[in-house]
Design a protein around this motif. Sequence first.
Motif, PDB file in Angstrom:
ATOM      1  N   LEU A   1      -3.293 -12.052  -1.921  1.00 23.84           N
ATOM      2  CA  LEU A   1      -2.936 -12.153  -0.130  1.00 23.84           C
ATOM      3  C   LEU A   1      -2.957 -10.717   0.674  1.00 23.84           C
ATOM      4  CD1 LEU A   1      -2.269 -14.865   0.609  1.00 23.84           C
ATOM      5  CD2 LEU A   1       0.405 -14.113   0.502  1.00 23.84           C
ATOM      6  N   ARG A   2      -3.969 -11.362   1.508  1.00 22.99           N
ATOM      7  CA  ARG A   2      -3.354  -9.877   2.149  1.00 22.99           C
ATOM      8  C   ARG A   2      -3.591  -9.990   4.337  1.00 22.99           C
ATOM      9  NH1 ARG A   2      -4.803  -5.028  -0.019  1.00 22.99           N
ATOM     10  NH2 ARG A   2      -6.099  -4.441  -2.208  1.00 22.99           N
ATOM     11  N   VAL A   3      -3.066  -9.304   4.823  1.00 20.59           N
ATOM     12  CA  VAL A   3      -2.571  -9.560   6.749  1.00 20.59           C
ATOM     13  C   VAL A   3      -3.491  -8.555   7.131  1.00 20.59           C
ATOM     14  CG1 VAL A   3      -1.684  -8.999   8.118  1.00 20.59           C
ATOM     15  CG2 VAL A   3      -0.346 -10.185   6.252  1.00 20.59           C
ATOM     16  N   PRO A   4      -4.713  -8.788   7.886  1.00 20.35           N
ATOM     17  CA  PRO A   4      -5.224  -8.010   8.657  1.00 20.35           C
ATOM     18  C   PRO A   4      -3.941  -6.869   9.603  1.00 20.35           C
ATOM     19  CG  PRO A   4      -6.086 -10.150   9.138  1.00 20.35           C
ATOM     20  CD  PRO A   4      -4.731 -10.543   7.988  1.00 20.35           C
ATOM     21  N   ALA A   5      -4.772  -5.396   9.278  1.00 20.22           N
ATOM     22  CA  ALA A   5      -3.674  -4.669   9.970  1.00 20.22           C
ATOM     23  C   ALA A   5      -3.797  -5.300  11.639  1.00 20.22           C
ATOM     24  CB  ALA A   5      -4.357  -3.368   9.872  1.00 20.22           C
ATOM     25  N   LEU A   6      -4.423  -5.250  12.020  1.00 17.28           N
ATOM     26  CA  LEU A   6      -4.429  -5.486  13.581  1.00 17.28           C
ATOM     27  C   LEU A   6      -3.951  -6.323  13.916  1.00 17.28           C
ATOM     28  CD1 LEU A   6      -8.680  -5.302  14.835  1.00 17.28           C
ATOM     29  CD2 LEU A   6      -6.834  -3.841  15.307  1.00 17.28           C
ATOM     30  N   PHE A   7      -3.354  -6.995  13.242  1.00 19.91           N
ATOM     31  CA  PHE A   7      -2.391  -8.020  13.693  1.00 19.91           C
ATOM     32  C   PHE A   7      -0.725  -7.517  13.472  1.00 19.91           C
ATOM     33  CE2 PHE A   7      -4.285 -12.537  11.314  1.00 19.91           C
ATOM     34  CZ  PHE A   7      -4.570 -11.915  12.759  1.00 19.91           C
ATOM     35  N   LEU A   8      -0.977  -6.753  13.354  1.00 19.39           N
ATOM     36  CA  LEU A   8       0.507  -5.428  13.538  1.00 19.39           C
ATOM     37  C   LEU A   8       0.222  -4.398  14.434  1.00 19.39           C
ATOM     38  CD1 LEU A   8       1.103  -4.766   9.539  1.00 19.39           C
ATOM     39  CD2 LEU A   8       2.119  -6.547  11.076  1.00 19.39           C
ATOM     40  N   LEU A   9       1.425  -3.947  15.552  1.00 19.54           N
ATOM     41  CA  LEU A   9       0.808  -3.309  16.623  1.00 19.54           C
ATOM     42  C   LEU A   9       2.343  -2.126  16.865  1.00 19.54           C
ATOM     43  CD1 LEU A   9      -0.692  -2.163  18.764  1.00 19.54           C
ATOM     44  CD2 LEU A   9       0.407  -4.003  20.050  1.00 19.54           C
ATOM     45  N   ASN A  10       1.931  -1.037  16.670  1.00 20.50           N
ATOM     46  CA  ASN A  10       3.574  -0.525  16.009  1.00 20.50           C
ATOM     47  C   ASN A  10       4.870  -1.030  15.906  1.00 20.50           C
ATOM     48  OD1 ASN A  10       2.795   0.984  18.705  1.00 20.50           O
ATOM     49  ND2 ASN A  10       2.928  -0.068  19.765  1.00 20.50           N
ATOM     50  N   SER A  11       4.478  -1.498  14.205  1.00 17.16           N
ATOM     51  CA  SER A  11       5.262  -1.768  13.462  1.00 17.16           C
ATOM     52  C   SER A  11       5.750  -3.321  13.652  1.00 17.16           C
ATOM     53  CB  SER A  11       6.367  -0.191  13.240  1.00 17.16           C
ATOM     54  OG  SER A  11       6.162   0.642  12.289  1.00 17.16           O
ATOM     55  N   GLU A  12       5.172  -3.858  14.910  1.00 14.57           N
ATOM     56  CA  GLU A  12       5.496  -5.419  15.246  1.00 14.57           C
ATOM     57  C   GLU A  12       4.451  -6.242  14.927  1.00 14.57           C
ATOM     58  OE1 GLU A  12       7.063  -4.752  18.836  1.00 14.57           O
ATOM     59  OE2 GLU A  12       8.995  -3.949  18.609  1.00 14.57           O
TER      60      GLU A  12
ATOM     61  N   LYS B   1      -4.883 -14.127   3.662  1.00  9.80           N
ATOM     62  CA  LYS B   1      -5.884 -14.518   3.369  1.00  9.80           C
ATOM     63  C   LYS B   1      -6.378 -13.744   1.532  1.00  9.80           C
ATOM     64  CE  LYS B   1     -10.789 -13.454   5.146  1.00  9.80           C
ATOM     65  NZ  LYS B   1     -12.111 -14.040   5.974  1.00  9.80           N
ATOM     66  N   ARG B   2      -6.815 -14.690   0.809  1.00  9.01           N
ATOM     67  CA  ARG B   2      -6.577 -13.983  -0.239  1.00  9.01           C
ATOM     68  C   ARG B   2      -7.677 -13.521  -0.663  1.00  9.01           C
ATOM     69  NH1 ARG B   2      -2.777 -14.224  -3.715  1.00  9.01           N
ATOM     70  NH2 ARG B   2      -1.804 -16.507  -3.668  1.00  9.01           N
ATOM     71  N   ILE B   3      -7.940 -11.366  -0.783  1.00  6.00           N
ATOM     72  CA  ILE B   3      -9.221 -10.959  -0.809  1.00  6.00           C
ATOM     73  C   ILE B   3      -8.866 -10.478  -2.367  1.00  6.00           C
ATOM     74  CG2 ILE B   3     -10.321  -8.997  -0.057  1.00  6.00           C
ATOM     75  CD1 ILE B   3      -9.776  -9.753   3.176  1.00  6.00           C
ATOM     76  N   ASP B   4     -10.108 -10.748  -3.408  1.00  8.34           N
ATOM     77  CA  ASP B   4     -10.100 -10.132  -4.580  1.00  8.34           C
ATOM     78  C   ASP B   4      -8.498 -10.943  -4.562  1.00  8.34           C
ATOM     79  OD1 ASP B   4     -12.447  -8.232  -4.078  1.00  8.34           O
ATOM     80  OD2 ASP B   4     -11.633  -7.079  -4.214  1.00  8.34           O
ATOM     81  N   ASN B   5      -8.391 -11.648  -5.243  1.00  9.51           N
ATOM     82  CA  ASN B   5      -7.012 -12.639  -5.173  1.00  9.51           C
ATOM     83  C   ASN B   5      -5.889 -12.075  -5.620  1.00  9.51           C
ATOM     84  OD1 ASN B   5      -6.780 -14.459  -7.242  1.00  9.51           O
ATOM     85  ND2 ASN B   5      -6.130 -14.031  -8.344  1.00  9.51           N
TER      86      ASN B   5
ATOM     87  N   GLU C   1      -9.960  -4.021   8.881  1.00 11.65           N
ATOM     88  CA  GLU C   1      -8.498  -2.983   7.692  1.00 11.65           C
ATOM     89  C   GLU C   1      -7.426  -3.952   7.406  1.00 11.65           C
ATOM     90  OE1 GLU C   1      -5.263   0.134   6.512  1.00 11.65           O
ATOM     91  OE2 GLU C   1      -6.749   0.100   8.284  1.00 11.65           O
ATOM     92  N   TYR C   2      -7.247  -4.929   6.105  1.00  6.49           N
ATOM     93  CA  TYR C   2      -6.125  -5.535   5.583  1.00  6.49           C
ATOM     94  C   TYR C   2      -5.448  -4.870   5.030  1.00  6.49           C
ATOM     95  CZ  TYR C   2      -9.663  -9.706   6.518  1.00  6.49           C
ATOM     96  OH  TYR C   2      -9.717 -10.892   7.513  1.00  6.49           O
ATOM     97  N   LEU C   3      -3.838  -5.317   4.695  1.00  7.68           N
ATOM     98  CA  LEU C   3      -3.162  -4.515   4.394  1.00  7.68           C
ATOM     99  C   LEU C   3      -2.604  -5.557   2.568  1.00  7.68           C
ATOM    100  CD1 LEU C   3      -1.432  -3.592   7.561  1.00  7.68           C
ATOM    101  CD2 LEU C   3      -3.238  -1.620   5.922  1.00  7.68           C
ATOM    102  N   SER C   4      -2.722  -5.116   2.347  1.00  8.69           N
ATOM    103  CA  SER C   4      -1.418  -5.885   0.587  1.00  8.69           C
ATOM    104  C   SER C   4       0.149  -6.134   1.815  1.00  8.69           C
ATOM    105  CB  SER C   4      -1.426  -5.359  -0.319  1.00  8.69           C
ATOM    106  OG  SER C   4       0.136  -3.736  -0.040  1.00  8.69           O
ATOM    107  N   ILE C   5       0.552  -7.436   0.747  1.00  4.99           N
ATOM    108  CA  ILE C   5       2.013  -7.395   1.453  1.00  4.99           C
ATOM    109  C   ILE C   5       2.669  -6.847   1.110  1.00  4.99           C
ATOM    110  CG2 ILE C   5       4.071  -9.227   0.851  1.00  4.99           C
ATOM    111  CD1 ILE C   5       1.647 -10.572   2.503  1.00  4.99           C
ATOM    112  N   PRO C   6       3.221  -6.176   0.393  1.00  6.09           N
ATOM    113  CA  PRO C   6       3.779  -4.726   0.073  1.00  6.09           C
ATOM    114  C   PRO C   6       3.478  -3.647   1.003  1.00  6.09           C
ATOM    115  CG  PRO C   6       3.789  -5.244  -1.941  1.00  6.09           C
ATOM    116  CD  PRO C   6       2.324  -6.479  -0.750  1.00  6.09           C
TER     117      PRO C   6
END
Length: 111
Positions: free
Chosen positions: A43-54, A37-41, A7-12
């Motif tokens: 910028l998105r962050v993999p959700a797994l890069f966050l844990l417990n809001s950190e 990385k850009r997905i469908d133009n 899963e990828y999350l948007s910057i907002p």
Amino acid sequence: MNETKPEYLSIPDVAEMLEITPSQVRRLIEERHLAAKRIDNVLRVPALFLLNSETISGLRGTLILLEDSGFSNDEAIDWVLSESEELGGTPIDELRKGHKAPVRRAIQMLA
């Protein structure tokens, strides 16, 4: 092998989760505390890069080491999210458990 797409999350969305501004999220990306990385133009962050809001402890050093080993940003993200025989799982799963040393050793074996 039955791999699921991460899963990828948007910057907002990341900003909301971390309770910071989108500009601060972009700064975290620039400073390699996160990667996107850009997905469908978009910028998105993999959700797994966050844990417990950190952000994940050890992710920054891992991303820097991968960059130093010649990985592009997208290649580094893909490697961190992919299964690794040496680790018996994915590098991000190991980092989420606080096991950064085995991940760093796996990167050194790539070089």
